[in-house]
Design a protein around this motif. Structure first.
Motif, PDB file in Angstrom:
ATOM      1  N   ARG A  77       0.852  -1.191   0.000  1.00  0.00           N
ATOM      2  CA  ARG A  77       0.000   0.000   0.000  1.00  0.00           C
ATOM      3  C   ARG A  77       0.881   1.232   0.000  1.00  0.00           C
ATOM      4  O   ARG A  77       2.049   1.183   0.392  1.00  0.00           O
ATOM      5  CB  ARG A  77      -0.911   0.022   1.234  1.00  0.00           C
ATOM      6  CG  ARG A  77      -0.179   0.226   2.520  1.00  0.00           C
ATOM      7  CD  ARG A  77      -1.061   0.154   3.752  1.00  0.00           C
ATOM      8  NE  ARG A  77      -1.619   1.420   4.133  1.00  0.00           N
ATOM      9  CZ  ARG A  77      -0.947   2.406   4.745  1.00  0.00           C
ATOM     10  NH1 ARG A  77       0.348   2.311   4.956  1.00  0.00           N
ATOM     11  NH2 ARG A  77      -1.566   3.502   5.102  1.00  0.00           N
ATOM     12  N   GLY A  78       0.344   2.373  -0.447  1.00  0.00           N
ATOM     13  CA  GLY A  78       1.123   3.601  -0.462  1.00  0.00           C
ATOM     14  C   GLY A  78       0.640   4.543  -1.547  1.00  0.00           C
ATOM     15  O   GLY A  78      -0.532   4.502  -1.947  1.00  0.00           O
ATOM     16  N   VAL A  79       1.545   5.387  -2.033  1.00  0.00           N
ATOM     17  CA  VAL A  79       1.224   6.351  -3.087  1.00  0.00           C
ATOM     18  C   VAL A  79       2.040   5.980  -4.314  1.00  0.00           C
ATOM     19  O   VAL A  79       3.275   5.955  -4.270  1.00  0.00           O
ATOM     20  CB  VAL A  79       1.551   7.787  -2.633  1.00  0.00           C
ATOM     21  CG1 VAL A  79       1.232   8.778  -3.751  1.00  0.00           C
ATOM     22  CG2 VAL A  79       0.759   8.137  -1.375  1.00  0.00           C
ATOM     23  N   PHE A  80       1.352   5.690  -5.408  1.00  0.00           N
ATOM     24  CA  PHE A  80       2.001   5.200  -6.621  1.00  0.00           C
ATOM     25  C   PHE A  80       1.622   6.065  -7.820  1.00  0.00           C
ATOM     26  O   PHE A  80       0.513   6.586  -7.880  1.00  0.00           O
ATOM     27  CB  PHE A  80       1.598   3.741  -6.890  1.00  0.00           C
ATOM     28  CG  PHE A  80       1.802   2.826  -5.710  1.00  0.00           C
ATOM     29  CD1 PHE A  80       3.066   2.386  -5.374  1.00  0.00           C
ATOM     30  CD2 PHE A  80       0.722   2.435  -4.932  1.00  0.00           C
ATOM     31  CE1 PHE A  80       3.251   1.555  -4.277  1.00  0.00           C
ATOM     32  CE2 PHE A  80       0.901   1.608  -3.835  1.00  0.00           C
ATOM     33  CZ  PHE A  80       2.172   1.165  -3.501  1.00  0.00           C
ATOM     34  N   GLY A  97      -7.353  15.130  -4.355  1.00  0.00           N
ATOM     35  CA  GLY A  97      -8.273  14.916  -3.244  1.00  0.00           C
ATOM     36  C   GLY A  97      -9.498  14.112  -3.620  1.00  0.00           C
ATOM     37  O   GLY A  97     -10.212  13.624  -2.753  1.00  0.00           O
ATOM     38  N   ASP A  98      -9.751  13.969  -4.926  1.00  0.00           N
ATOM     39  CA  ASP A  98     -10.900  13.191  -5.383  1.00  0.00           C
ATOM     40  C   ASP A  98     -10.495  11.734  -5.622  1.00  0.00           C
ATOM     41  O   ASP A  98      -9.313  11.404  -5.725  1.00  0.00           O
ATOM     42  CB  ASP A  98     -11.460  13.761  -6.688  1.00  0.00           C
ATOM     43  CG  ASP A  98     -12.179  15.078  -6.488  1.00  0.00           C
ATOM     44  OD1 ASP A  98     -12.399  15.460  -5.321  1.00  0.00           O
ATOM     45  OD2 ASP A  98     -12.512  15.726  -7.487  1.00  0.00           O
ATOM     46  N   VAL A 123      -6.544  10.769  -5.569  1.00  0.00           N
ATOM     47  CA  VAL A 123      -5.519  11.513  -6.298  1.00  0.00           C
ATOM     48  C   VAL A 123      -4.723  12.371  -5.318  1.00  0.00           C
ATOM     49  O   VAL A 123      -5.288  13.205  -4.612  1.00  0.00           O
ATOM     50  CB  VAL A 123      -6.154  12.398  -7.391  1.00  0.00           C
ATOM     51  CG1 VAL A 123      -5.077  13.205  -8.109  1.00  0.00           C
ATOM     52  CG2 VAL A 123      -6.951  11.554  -8.378  1.00  0.00           C
ATOM     53  N   VAL A 124      -3.413  12.157  -5.281  1.00  0.00           N
ATOM     54  CA  VAL A 124      -2.520  12.903  -4.394  1.00  0.00           C
ATOM     55  C   VAL A 124      -1.782  14.001  -5.151  1.00  0.00           C
ATOM     56  O   VAL A 124      -1.559  15.098  -4.655  1.00  0.00           O
ATOM     57  CB  VAL A 124      -1.522  11.948  -3.707  1.00  0.00           C
ATOM     58  CG1 VAL A 124      -0.476  12.710  -2.907  1.00  0.00           C
ATOM     59  CG2 VAL A 124      -2.268  10.963  -2.811  1.00  0.00           C
ATOM     60  N   ASP A 125      -1.407  13.704  -6.413  1.00  0.00           N
ATOM     61  CA  ASP A 125      -0.716  14.695  -7.241  1.00  0.00           C
ATOM     62  C   ASP A 125      -0.813  14.249  -8.692  1.00  0.00           C
ATOM     63  O   ASP A 125      -1.137  13.088  -8.996  1.00  0.00           O
ATOM     64  CB  ASP A 125       0.757  14.820  -6.811  1.00  0.00           C
ATOM     65  CG  ASP A 125       1.430  16.082  -7.327  1.00  0.00           C
ATOM     66  OD1 ASP A 125       0.725  16.934  -7.896  1.00  0.00           O
ATOM     67  OD2 ASP A 125       2.655  16.218  -7.166  1.00  0.00           O
ATOM     68  N   TRP A 132      -0.334  10.433  -9.284  1.00  0.00           N
ATOM     69  CA  TRP A 132       0.047   9.823  -8.010  1.00  0.00           C
ATOM     70  C   TRP A 132      -1.222   9.522  -7.217  1.00  0.00           C
ATOM     71  O   TRP A 132      -2.014  10.420  -6.951  1.00  0.00           O
ATOM     72  CB  TRP A 132       0.960  10.750  -7.226  1.00  0.00           C
ATOM     73  CG  TRP A 132       2.308  10.944  -7.871  1.00  0.00           C
ATOM     74  CD1 TRP A 132       2.669  11.907  -8.751  1.00  0.00           C
ATOM     75  CD2 TRP A 132       3.457  10.123  -7.674  1.00  0.00           C
ATOM     76  NE1 TRP A 132       3.981  11.751  -9.119  1.00  0.00           N
ATOM     77  CE2 TRP A 132       4.498  10.670  -8.468  1.00  0.00           C
ATOM     78  CE3 TRP A 132       3.724   8.998  -6.903  1.00  0.00           C
ATOM     79  CZ2 TRP A 132       5.774  10.110  -8.515  1.00  0.00           C
ATOM     80  CZ3 TRP A 132       5.000   8.436  -6.950  1.00  0.00           C
ATOM     81  CH2 TRP A 132       6.017   8.999  -7.750  1.00  0.00           C
ATOM     82  N   VAL A 133      -1.389   8.257  -6.874  1.00  0.00           N
ATOM     83  CA  VAL A 133      -2.632   7.795  -6.253  1.00  0.00           C
ATOM     84  C   VAL A 133      -2.336   7.134  -4.909  1.00  0.00           C
ATOM     85  O   VAL A 133      -1.506   6.223  -4.823  1.00  0.00           O
ATOM     86  CB  VAL A 133      -3.369   6.798  -7.168  1.00  0.00           C
ATOM     87  CG1 VAL A 133      -4.687   6.332  -6.523  1.00  0.00           C
ATOM     88  CG2 VAL A 133      -3.645   7.412  -8.529  1.00  0.00           C
ATOM     89  N   GLY A 134      -3.023   7.607  -3.860  1.00  0.00           N
ATOM     90  CA  GLY A 134      -2.939   6.967  -2.561  1.00  0.00           C
ATOM     91  C   GLY A 134      -3.834   5.745  -2.534  1.00  0.00           C
ATOM     92  O   GLY A 134      -5.030   5.844  -2.816  1.00  0.00           O
ATOM     93  N   MET A 135      -3.266   4.594  -2.206  1.00  0.00           N
ATOM     94  CA  MET A 135      -4.019   3.337  -2.237  1.00  0.00           C
ATOM     95  C   MET A 135      -3.823   2.564  -0.948  1.00  0.00           C
ATOM     96  O   MET A 135      -2.769   2.628  -0.309  1.00  0.00           O
ATOM     97  CB  MET A 135      -3.574   2.480  -3.427  1.00  0.00           C
ATOM     98  CG  MET A 135      -3.735   3.156  -4.783  1.00  0.00           C
ATOM     99  SD  MET A 135      -3.270   2.081  -6.159  1.00  0.00           S
ATOM    100  CE  MET A 135      -4.595   0.855  -6.089  1.00  0.00           C
TER     101      MET A 135
END
Length: 288
Positions: A77-80, A97-98, A123-125, A132-135
């Motif tokens: 898990r993390g931001v990819f 943020g969405d 969506v993080v960036d 970049w997606v937080g999962m």
């Protein structure tokens, strides 16, 4: 089990690596976007409903000829950073943020494709190379009476859904305040509330406001406009001190407009008290 009567050696792990059984008949590439199906088996991302984005495959697992759970795979898990979609499904910084949605095992999209895709994460960036997606499953502290945790990403859809489901409020930045021209005995003041990123607020918001004789907001005005204050076309005005102080509530797009009426001359400043306690003053509201 019963309550403890002595010290317990409770197992611990960092919480970023998980192992899941692999779905039947799938080949999982290392580095691919991983989703869980309804049975709790992991597989590469596909455009389908009922899936949960959980992270990234840490190894290649070939279960293309196997039954469900014949093999297991390690998931991080993390931001990819995943590939971005194009056209109407392209994700921009406005979507930070969405939620975003799974297109395939390396691509995410802005929309759910007409209810045909599952959520990948938040969506993080966004940069020139992708999104970049937080999962993963995140646990959040929240106010009393709100959800204590996001059990899965159905709680974390759009920012508005996340706020409603998790019981958190939108942090606001300084609004845009515009004093209109005098028309007969009326001047209209428009207010556009902004979110923390400076974008127009996309939900209803509320601020306290009062009229002051100076732009520092040092005191409530001694004499209010003789025609009073009333909401225009957007929002709600809840009076607190007659025509001098009030609570303002926006429309669902963050808009508020207030009309002040004065049959003579005078100058006032509308002071907005933001949720964090800062003051925002309008330009002079001057009746000539």
């Amino acid at each position: 089990m019963t309550e403890l009567s002595q010290d317990r050696n409770t197992p611990y792990r960092e919480g970023d690596l998980f192992e899941f059984p692999v779905a039947a008949s799938v080949l999982c590439y290392a580095g691919a976007l991983a989703v869980l199906d309804a049975a709790g088996n992991v597989k590469p991302g596909v455009a389908a409903t009922g899936l949960i984005g959980v992270g990234r495959f840490e190894e290649r697992v070939d279960n293309s000829s196997g039954d469900a759970a014949a093999l297991s795979a390690r998931i991080k898990r993390g931001v990819f950073r995943w590939a971005n979609s194009e056209g109407g499904d392209e994700i921009t910084k406005a979507e930070i943020g969405d939620a975003c949605y799974v297109v395939d095992d390396q691509t995410v999209a802005k929309t759910d494709g007409g209810s045909a895709r599952s959520k990948a994460g938040l969506v993080v960036d966004v940069d020139a190379l992708g999104v970049w997606v937080g999962m993963g499953v995140e646990t959040l502290n929240s106010p009393a009476s709100a959800l204590l945790a996001a059990n899965n990403l159905s709680d974390l859809a759009t920012k508005a859904t996340a706020r409603n489901n998790l019981g958190v409020a939108e942090k606001m930045s300084a609004p845009a305040v515009v004093v209109g021209e005098q028309e007969s005995t009326a001047i209209n003041v428009t207010i556009q509330l902004k979110d923390a990123a400076g974008n127009d607020l996309a939900v209803r918001g509320s601020v306290y406001a009062y009229l002051s004789d100076d732009d520092a907001g040092d005191s409530i005005t001694g004499t209010a406009p003789d025609g009073g204050a009333a909401i225009g076309t957007d929002g709600v005005l809840i009076p607190a001190v007659a025509d001098k102080a009030f609570r303002l509530v926006s429309e669902s797009d963050g808009d508020i407009d207030v009309t002040f009426t004065e049959s003579s001359t005078g100058t006032w400043y509308l002071i907005l008290v933001m949720p964090d306690g800062t003051l925002v003053a309008s330009d002079a509201i001057t009746f000539a």
